[in-house]
Design a protein around this motif. Structure first.
Motif, short mmCIF file in Angstrom:
data_model
loop_
_atom_site.label_atom_id
_atom_site.label_comp_id
_atom_site.label_asym_id
_atom_site.label_seq_id
_atom_site.Cartn_x
_atom_site.Cartn_y
_atom_site.Cartn_z
N ILE A 193 0.84 -1.21 0.00
CA ILE A 193 0.00 0.00 0.00
C ILE A 193 0.87 1.25 0.00
CG2 ILE A 193 -1.64 1.35 1.38
CD1 ILE A 193 -2.79 -1.38 2.36
N SER A 194 1.88 1.25 0.86
CA SER A 194 2.78 2.39 0.96
C SER A 194 3.51 2.64 -0.36
CB SER A 194 3.79 2.15 2.09
OG SER A 194 4.73 3.19 2.16
N ARG A 197 1.18 4.26 -2.85
CA ARG A 197 0.93 5.65 -2.44
C ARG A 197 2.13 6.53 -2.79
NH1 ARG A 197 -2.33 4.88 2.35
NH2 ARG A 197 -4.12 5.19 0.98
N LYS A 198 3.33 6.04 -2.51
CA LYS A 198 4.54 6.81 -2.83
C LYS A 198 4.71 6.95 -4.33
CE LYS A 198 7.13 5.66 1.36
NZ LYS A 198 8.27 4.88 1.91
N ASP A 201 -0.05 6.37 -6.95
CA ASP A 201 -1.26 5.61 -7.32
C ASP A 201 -2.16 5.46 -6.10
OD1 ASP A 201 -3.20 3.89 -8.24
OD2 ASP A 201 -1.82 2.48 -9.18
N GLU A 202 -2.85 6.53 -5.78
CA GLU A 202 -3.71 6.56 -4.61
C GLU A 202 -4.90 5.61 -4.77
OE1 GLU A 202 -5.08 7.28 -0.91
OE2 GLU A 202 -3.17 7.98 -1.72
N ALA A 205 -3.86 2.08 -3.92
CA ALA A 205 -3.58 2.06 -2.49
C ALA A 205 -4.87 2.02 -1.68
CB ALA A 205 -2.73 3.26 -2.09
N GLU A 206 -5.83 2.85 -2.09
CA GLU A 206 -7.11 2.92 -1.39
C GLU A 206 -7.89 1.61 -1.51
OE1 GLU A 206 -9.97 5.26 0.84
OE2 GLU A 206 -7.84 5.54 0.35
N GLU A 209 -6.23 -0.85 0.80
CA GLU A 209 -6.32 -0.46 2.21
C GLU A 209 -7.74 -0.60 2.78
OE1 GLU A 209 -3.88 2.81 4.46
OE2 GLU A 209 -5.52 3.76 3.35
#
Length: 309
Positions: A193-194, A197-198, A201-202, A205-206, A209
């Motif tokens: 996920i991290s 996000r980095k 690619d939100e 990740a969302e 999560e």
């Protein structure tokens, strides 16, 4: 057994075989969702017919669109820093979920009747199967949004290799697939996920999560729950499956410490190659129902690390 409207109704195990014998992964997910909904609504009433012989395939039907390689030949997936890496990572997740669908229906078809498991066992793994199908569909759609498709990258079938090795032992299947492999997924998902996000690619990740990660905890919990159940049932002189056979409170905790955990260690050492690899996601593992005493003794010696994600 179950009947209605003058025609014989298919049992859940027979419906599970339909999923296992469906090659297309998208149809596999769709059909599984349909069957799961029927079972959970009560439209499928009977788990299995004890008088019927069933034939569970050694290997589920699978499409030929994905190039399979050995795990050692898999290309590096990267850390989601580039679009190509994100595509490869999501593709890997899609492939894992495609096998998770088969694994969920296989445990129902292969072991439910054989071990005379109670109805709650079937319901728990039907829910797992339905979740895995949804995960596959959501991740495949995300892969498409990233400009790729399932089959665009090579993949390996190591997950099914473990299933094949435990095809004659429900305790081993629960331990290896749900308390080792799925638990390992809980360990690595926060890092994945991290990375997304980095990498900017939100959306992926969302998805991981808020949908996939919390549901995977419940899948691991199902494995822990039924491993405990089966171990305690096998070790109990009072073998009564006439209802919702569960162990509660301090009795369950004490018996787990004395009987279940040593049995878990014995089976993992017999069926899993090598030690378990830290770091461990203690919070997620605890939420799934097992603490460090389950896995710490099986970890890499002198290198035990724990993370509270």
């Amino acid at each position: 057994m179950g009947s209605g409207g003058g025609t014989a109704e298919a049992t859940l195990v027979e419906e599970a075989l339909r999923v296992l014998n469906t090659a297309d992964p998208f149809e596999k997910a769709r059909l599984g969702d349909e069957i799961a909904t029927k079972w959970l609504k009560g439209d499928i009433e009977v788990a299995y017919d004890a008088s019927k012989e069933i034939q569970v395939p050694d290997r589920p039907a699978r499409g030929a669109n994905v190039k399979l390689v050995s795990p050692s030949e898999m290309p590096k997936l990267g850390k989601a820093g580039s679009l190509q890496s994100r595509k490869a990572l999501v593709h890997s997740l899609v492939h894992t979920e495609s096998w998770a669908i088969d694994l969920s229906w296989d445990i129902i078809a292969r072991f439910g009747k054989q071990e005379a498991m109670p109805r709650d066992f079937f319901t728990d793994f039907v829910k797992v199967a339905q979740d895995e199908g949804r995960h596959f569909t959501l991740l495949a759609e995300r892969l498409k949004e990233l400009g790729s498709f399932y089959g665009a990258f090579p993949a390996h079938d190591g997950l099914w290799d473990s299933a094949a090795a435990t095809s004659n032992d429900l305790l081993a299947r629960l331990a290896i697939e749900h308390c080792v492999h799925e638990a390992r997924g809980l360990d690595v998902v926060p890092t994945t996920i991290s990375r997304f996000r980095k990498g900017g690619d939100e959306k992926t990740a969302e998805l991981l999560e808020t949908v996939i990660y919390p549901e995977e905890i419940t899948h691991c919990a199902a494995g822990v729950k039924w491993f405990k159940f089966l171990t305690l049932r096998k070790g109990s002189k009072e073998d009564d499956d006439s209802g919702d056979h569960t162990f509660k409170g301090d009795e369950a905790d004490e018996r787990a410490d004395a009987e279940v955990i040593p049995k878990f260690h014995e089976i993992v050492r017999a069926f899993f190659r090598g030690p378990l690899k830290p770091p461990f996601n203690e919070v997620a593992r605890k939420a799934a129902g097992f603490g460090p005493q389950w896995y710490q003794p099986l970890a890499v010696k002198d290198k035990f690390i724990s993370h509270s994600f």
